[in-house]
Design an enzyme around this catalytic site. Structure first.
Site, PDB file in Angstrom:
ATOM      1  N   ARG A 177      -1.772   3.432   5.760  1.00 22.76           N
ATOM      2  CA  ARG A 177      -1.867   4.267   4.554  1.00 22.76           C
ATOM      3  C   ARG A 177      -1.122   3.593   3.403  1.00 22.76           C
ATOM      4  O   ARG A 177      -1.592   3.600   2.260  1.00 22.76           O
ATOM      5  CB  ARG A 177      -1.301   5.661   4.821  1.00 22.76           C
ATOM      6  CG  ARG A 177      -2.121   6.483   5.798  1.00 22.76           C
ATOM      7  CD  ARG A 177      -1.557   7.882   5.977  1.00 22.76           C
ATOM      8  NE  ARG A 177      -1.714   8.694   4.781  1.00 22.76           N
ATOM      9  CZ  ARG A 177      -1.144   9.881   4.611  1.00 22.76           C
ATOM     10  NH1 ARG A 177      -0.361  10.381   5.562  1.00 22.76           N
ATOM     11  NH2 ARG A 177      -1.340  10.567   3.509  1.00 22.76           N
ATOM     12  N   CYS A 235       6.793  10.176   1.362  1.00 24.18           N
ATOM     13  CA  CYS A 235       5.766  10.078   2.401  1.00 24.18           C
ATOM     14  C   CYS A 235       4.474  10.623   1.807  1.00 24.18           C
ATOM     15  O   CYS A 235       4.142  10.317   0.673  1.00 24.18           O
ATOM     16  CB  CYS A 235       6.187  10.846   3.653  1.00 24.18           C
ATOM     17  SG  CYS A 235       6.514  12.609   3.370  1.00 24.18           S
TER      18      CYS A 235
END
Length: 280
Positions: A177, A235
Protein backbone atom coordinates in the site's frame (compact mmCIF):
# COMPACT_ATOMS: atom_id res chain seq x y z
CA UNK A 1 4.86 3.42 33.34
CA UNK A 2 4.79 0.35 31.10
CA UNK A 3 2.57 0.55 28.02
CA UNK A 4 1.86 -3.18 27.81
CA UNK A 5 1.03 -5.92 30.29
CA UNK A 6 1.42 -9.70 30.13
CA UNK A 7 -1.38 -12.13 30.93
CA UNK A 8 0.47 -13.24 34.08
CA UNK A 9 0.81 -9.65 35.27
CA UNK A 10 -2.85 -8.98 34.49
CA UNK A 11 -4.01 -12.05 36.43
CA UNK A 12 -1.98 -10.87 39.43
CA UNK A 13 -3.40 -7.34 39.17
CA UNK A 14 -6.98 -8.61 38.91
CA UNK A 15 -6.46 -10.59 42.11
CA UNK A 16 -4.89 -7.63 43.88
CA UNK A 17 -6.37 -4.80 45.96
CA UNK A 18 -6.69 -2.37 43.03
CA UNK A 19 -7.82 -4.36 39.98
CA UNK A 20 -7.81 -2.51 36.65
CA UNK A 21 -10.83 -1.63 34.55
CA UNK A 22 -10.94 -4.02 31.59
CA UNK A 23 -11.98 -2.78 28.14
CA UNK A 24 -12.74 -5.20 25.30
CA UNK A 25 -12.20 -3.40 21.98
CA UNK A 26 -12.45 -6.20 19.44
CA UNK A 27 -12.58 -4.82 15.89
CA UNK A 28 -11.40 -5.72 12.41
CA UNK A 29 -10.77 -3.64 9.31
CA UNK A 30 -13.45 -4.03 6.64
CA UNK A 31 -12.19 -3.82 3.06
CA UNK A 32 -14.30 -3.11 -0.02
CA UNK A 33 -16.97 -5.78 -0.38
CA UNK A 34 -16.00 -7.49 2.86
CA UNK A 35 -18.45 -8.54 5.57
CA UNK A 36 -18.63 -6.22 8.56
CA UNK A 37 -17.09 -7.58 11.76
CA UNK A 38 -19.39 -7.76 14.79
CA UNK A 39 -17.24 -7.09 17.83
CA UNK A 40 -20.22 -6.94 20.16
CA UNK A 41 -21.25 -10.46 19.16
CA UNK A 42 -17.69 -11.67 19.74
CA UNK A 43 -17.77 -10.06 23.18
CA UNK A 44 -21.10 -11.71 24.00
CA UNK A 45 -19.71 -15.12 23.06
CA UNK A 46 -16.87 -14.83 25.58
CA UNK A 47 -14.68 -12.16 27.15
CA UNK A 48 -12.40 -11.59 30.11
CA UNK A 49 -14.52 -11.64 33.27
CA UNK A 50 -15.57 -8.12 34.17
CA UNK A 51 -14.55 -6.59 30.84
CA UNK A 52 -16.78 -3.95 29.26
CA UNK A 53 -17.19 -3.77 25.48
CA UNK A 54 -16.22 -0.54 23.71
CA UNK A 55 -17.11 0.03 20.05
CA UNK A 56 -14.25 1.52 18.06
CA UNK A 57 -16.33 2.94 15.22
CA UNK A 58 -18.90 4.75 17.36
CA UNK A 59 -17.09 5.43 20.68
CA UNK A 60 -13.42 5.73 19.74
CA UNK A 61 -14.03 7.63 16.49
CA UNK A 62 -16.45 10.17 15.05
CA UNK A 63 -18.37 9.83 11.80
CA UNK A 64 -16.01 9.92 8.79
CA UNK A 65 -17.03 13.24 7.27
CA UNK A 66 -14.03 14.63 5.39
CA UNK A 67 -11.53 13.88 8.16
CA UNK A 68 -10.48 10.33 7.38
CA UNK A 69 -12.24 7.08 8.20
CA UNK A 70 -11.63 7.20 11.96
CA UNK A 71 -11.35 10.83 13.09
CA UNK A 72 -11.12 11.72 16.76
CA UNK A 73 -14.36 11.03 18.63
CA UNK A 74 -16.53 13.76 20.04
CA UNK A 75 -15.09 14.25 23.51
CA UNK A 76 -18.50 14.09 25.17
CA UNK A 77 -19.27 10.76 23.46
CA UNK A 78 -15.85 9.36 24.33
CA UNK A 79 -16.06 10.52 27.95
CA UNK A 80 -19.54 9.04 28.39
CA UNK A 81 -18.41 5.70 26.94
CA UNK A 82 -15.40 5.57 29.25
CA UNK A 83 -17.41 6.46 32.36
CA UNK A 84 -20.05 3.90 31.40
CA UNK A 85 -17.27 1.30 31.27
CA UNK A 86 -16.14 2.28 34.76
CA UNK A 87 -13.06 4.28 33.81
CA UNK A 88 -11.87 6.65 36.54
CA UNK A 89 -8.76 8.80 36.72
CA UNK A 90 -7.35 7.01 39.76
CA UNK A 91 -7.91 3.44 38.62
CA UNK A 92 -5.66 1.65 36.10
CA UNK A 93 -7.07 0.52 32.77
CA UNK A 94 -6.15 -2.51 30.68
CA UNK A 95 -7.34 -2.75 27.08
CA UNK A 96 -7.40 -5.83 24.86
CA UNK A 97 -8.75 -6.94 21.50
CA UNK A 98 -8.87 -10.13 19.46
CA UNK A 99 -5.10 -10.36 19.17
CA UNK A 100 -4.25 -7.98 16.34
CA UNK A 101 -3.56 -5.23 18.85
CA UNK A 102 -4.62 -2.33 16.60
CA UNK A 103 -7.97 -1.58 18.20
CA UNK A 104 -6.61 -1.94 21.72
CA UNK A 105 -3.81 0.46 20.82
CA UNK A 106 -6.35 2.99 19.52
CA UNK A 107 -8.14 2.91 22.89
CA UNK A 108 -4.79 3.11 24.72
CA UNK A 109 -3.73 6.13 22.67
CA UNK A 110 -7.03 7.96 23.11
CA UNK A 111 -7.07 7.47 26.86
CA UNK A 112 -3.44 8.55 27.19
CA UNK A 113 -3.98 11.54 24.86
CA UNK A 114 -7.03 12.48 26.93
CA UNK A 115 -4.98 12.51 30.11
CA UNK A 116 -5.49 9.12 31.77
CA UNK A 117 -2.24 8.35 33.63
CA UNK A 118 -2.32 4.54 33.74
CA UNK A 119 -3.37 2.60 30.64
CA UNK A 120 -1.83 -0.61 29.30
CA UNK A 121 -2.53 -2.98 26.43
CA UNK A 122 -2.73 -6.73 27.02
CA UNK A 123 0.19 -8.09 25.01
CA UNK A 124 -1.12 -10.69 22.58
CA UNK A 125 -4.75 -9.80 23.24
CA UNK A 126 -7.50 -12.26 24.08
CA UNK A 127 -5.73 -15.29 22.50
CA UNK A 128 -2.94 -14.94 25.07
CA UNK A 129 -5.34 -15.22 28.02
CA UNK A 130 -5.26 -18.67 29.63
CA UNK A 131 -7.99 -18.18 32.21
CA UNK A 132 -11.71 -18.71 31.97
CA UNK A 133 -13.90 -16.46 29.84
CA UNK A 134 -17.32 -15.08 30.70
CA UNK A 135 -20.46 -14.55 28.62
CA UNK A 136 -22.04 -12.26 31.22
CA UNK A 137 -22.32 -8.58 30.35
CA UNK A 138 -20.34 -6.46 32.79
CA UNK A 139 -22.22 -3.86 34.83
CA UNK A 140 -19.44 -1.71 36.32
CA UNK A 141 -20.05 1.20 38.62
CA UNK A 142 -19.92 4.44 36.68
CA UNK A 143 -16.49 6.01 36.43
CA UNK A 144 -15.52 9.65 36.82
CA UNK A 145 -13.11 10.08 33.90
CA UNK A 146 -12.99 13.59 32.43
CA UNK A 147 -10.87 13.98 29.27
CA UNK A 148 -8.09 16.56 29.30
CA UNK A 149 -6.77 16.34 25.71
CA UNK A 150 -3.19 17.03 24.77
CA UNK A 151 -1.12 14.62 26.86
CA UNK A 152 0.19 12.98 23.66
CA UNK A 153 1.18 14.80 20.48
CA UNK A 154 -1.33 14.93 17.64
CA UNK A 155 -0.60 15.73 13.98
CA UNK A 156 -2.82 17.18 11.28
CA UNK A 157 -2.09 16.85 7.54
CA UNK A 158 0.16 19.90 7.39
CA UNK A 159 2.02 18.78 10.49
CA UNK A 160 2.56 15.33 9.00
CA UNK A 161 3.90 16.81 5.77
CA UNK A 162 6.31 19.03 7.69
CA UNK A 163 7.47 16.20 9.96
CA UNK A 164 8.23 14.00 6.94
CA UNK A 165 10.88 16.57 5.99
CA UNK A 166 12.06 17.80 9.40
CA UNK A 167 12.10 14.48 11.26
CA UNK A 168 10.86 10.99 10.49
CA UNK A 169 7.28 10.07 9.54
CA UNK A 170 6.53 6.36 9.62
CA UNK A 171 3.88 4.79 7.39
CA UNK A 172 2.53 1.83 9.36
CA UNK A 173 0.56 0.24 6.50
CA UNK A 174 1.59 -2.82 4.50
CA UNK A 175 4.48 -2.20 2.13
CA UNK A 176 2.43 -2.74 -1.01
CA UNK A 177 0.00 0.00 0.00
CA UNK A 178 2.89 2.35 0.80
CA UNK A 179 4.43 1.65 -2.62
CA UNK A 180 1.09 2.27 -4.33
CA UNK A 181 0.86 -1.23 -5.82
CA UNK A 182 -2.58 -1.91 -4.30
CA UNK A 183 -5.17 0.13 -2.43
CA UNK A 184 -8.11 -1.89 -1.11
CA UNK A 185 -9.84 0.94 0.75
CA UNK A 186 -8.86 4.50 -0.07
CA UNK A 187 -9.15 6.60 -3.23
CA UNK A 188 -5.57 6.15 -4.38
CA UNK A 189 -2.45 4.25 -3.37
CA UNK A 190 0.95 5.60 -2.42
CA UNK A 191 2.32 7.51 0.54
CA UNK A 192 2.97 10.96 1.96
CA UNK A 193 6.14 12.32 0.31
CA UNK A 194 9.09 11.85 2.62
CA UNK A 195 7.42 9.15 4.74
CA UNK A 196 9.31 5.94 5.58
CA UNK A 197 7.69 2.51 5.24
CA UNK A 198 7.51 0.78 8.65
CA UNK A 199 4.72 -1.84 8.63
CA UNK A 200 3.29 -2.30 12.09
CA UNK A 201 3.07 -6.06 11.51
CA UNK A 202 6.86 -6.16 11.88
CA UNK A 203 6.64 -4.96 15.49
CA UNK A 204 5.27 -8.29 16.74
CA UNK A 205 6.22 -11.94 16.62
CA UNK A 206 4.16 -14.84 15.21
CA UNK A 207 2.20 -15.01 18.48
CA UNK A 208 1.07 -11.39 18.15
CA UNK A 209 3.16 -10.25 21.10
CA UNK A 210 5.49 -7.28 20.81
CA UNK A 211 9.15 -7.84 20.12
CA UNK A 212 11.48 -6.89 22.95
CA UNK A 213 12.15 -3.23 23.67
CA UNK A 214 15.73 -3.58 22.49
CA UNK A 215 14.77 -5.21 19.19
CA UNK A 216 12.12 -2.56 18.55
CA UNK A 217 14.55 0.22 19.42
CA UNK A 218 17.08 -1.14 16.93
CA UNK A 219 14.39 -1.47 14.27
CA UNK A 220 13.20 2.11 14.58
CA UNK A 221 16.73 3.45 14.85
CA UNK A 222 17.63 1.73 11.57
CA UNK A 223 14.58 3.38 9.98
CA UNK A 224 15.66 6.84 11.08
CA UNK A 225 14.35 7.32 14.63
CA UNK A 226 17.67 8.56 15.93
CA UNK A 227 18.24 10.76 18.94
CA UNK A 228 16.69 14.25 18.73
CA UNK A 229 14.72 13.43 15.55
CA UNK A 230 10.99 14.08 16.03
CA UNK A 231 8.89 11.03 15.10
CA UNK A 232 5.35 10.71 13.78
CA UNK A 233 3.21 7.84 12.51
CA UNK A 234 0.25 7.43 10.17
CA UNK A 235 -1.56 4.50 8.60
CA UNK A 236 -4.87 4.20 6.75
CA UNK A 237 -7.16 5.74 9.36
CA UNK A 238 -5.28 6.20 12.62
CA UNK A 239 -5.81 2.70 14.05
CA UNK A 240 -2.78 0.58 13.13
CA UNK A 241 -0.67 3.74 13.48
CA UNK A 242 -1.69 3.84 17.15
CA UNK A 243 -0.24 0.33 17.42
CA UNK A 244 3.03 1.65 15.99
CA UNK A 245 3.01 4.56 18.46
CA UNK A 246 2.56 1.90 21.16
CA UNK A 247 5.50 -0.11 19.78
CA UNK A 248 7.60 3.05 19.79
CA UNK A 249 6.58 3.64 23.42
CA UNK A 250 7.71 0.11 24.29
CA UNK A 251 11.04 1.02 22.66
CA UNK A 252 11.24 4.21 24.73
CA UNK A 253 10.58 6.56 21.79
CA UNK A 254 7.91 9.27 21.87
CA UNK A 255 5.89 9.67 18.67
CA UNK A 256 3.05 11.82 17.40
CA UNK A 257 -0.01 10.33 15.70
CA UNK A 258 -1.59 11.62 12.48
CA UNK A 259 -5.14 10.47 13.15
CA UNK A 260 -6.55 11.44 9.73
CA UNK A 261 -3.81 9.34 8.11
CA UNK A 262 -3.91 8.20 4.48
CA UNK A 263 -7.71 8.16 4.30
CA UNK A 264 -7.74 11.91 4.95
CA UNK A 265 -4.61 12.75 2.99
CA UNK A 266 -5.57 10.81 -0.17
CA UNK A 267 -9.10 12.22 -0.19
CA UNK A 268 -7.70 15.68 -0.94
CA UNK A 269 -6.60 15.88 -4.62
CA UNK A 270 -4.41 18.87 -3.75
CA UNK A 271 -2.15 16.75 -1.54
CA UNK A 272 0.92 15.28 -3.28
CA UNK A 273 1.26 11.49 -3.49
CA UNK A 274 4.50 9.53 -3.74
CA UNK A 275 4.75 5.95 -5.03
CA UNK A 276 7.50 3.38 -5.05
CA UNK A 277 9.77 1.90 -2.38
CA UNK A 278 11.53 5.10 -1.26
CA UNK A 279 10.35 8.13 0.71
CA UNK A 280 10.83 10.58 -2.25
Amino acid sequence: MEAIITTTELADDLAGPKPPVLLDVRWQLTTRGGAAFDGRAEYAAGHLPGAHYVDLDSELAAAPVGRGRHPLPDLAVFAAAMRRAGVSARRPVVVYDGGHGWAAARAWWLLRWAGHPDVRVLDGGLPSWEGALSADAAEPAAGDFEPAPGALELLDADGAAALARAGVLFDARAGERYRGEVEPIDRIGGHIPGAVSAPTTENVGPDGRFLSAGVLRDRFKALGAVEAAPVGVYCGSGVSAAHEVLALAVAGIDAALYVGSWSEWSADPARPVAVGPGPQ
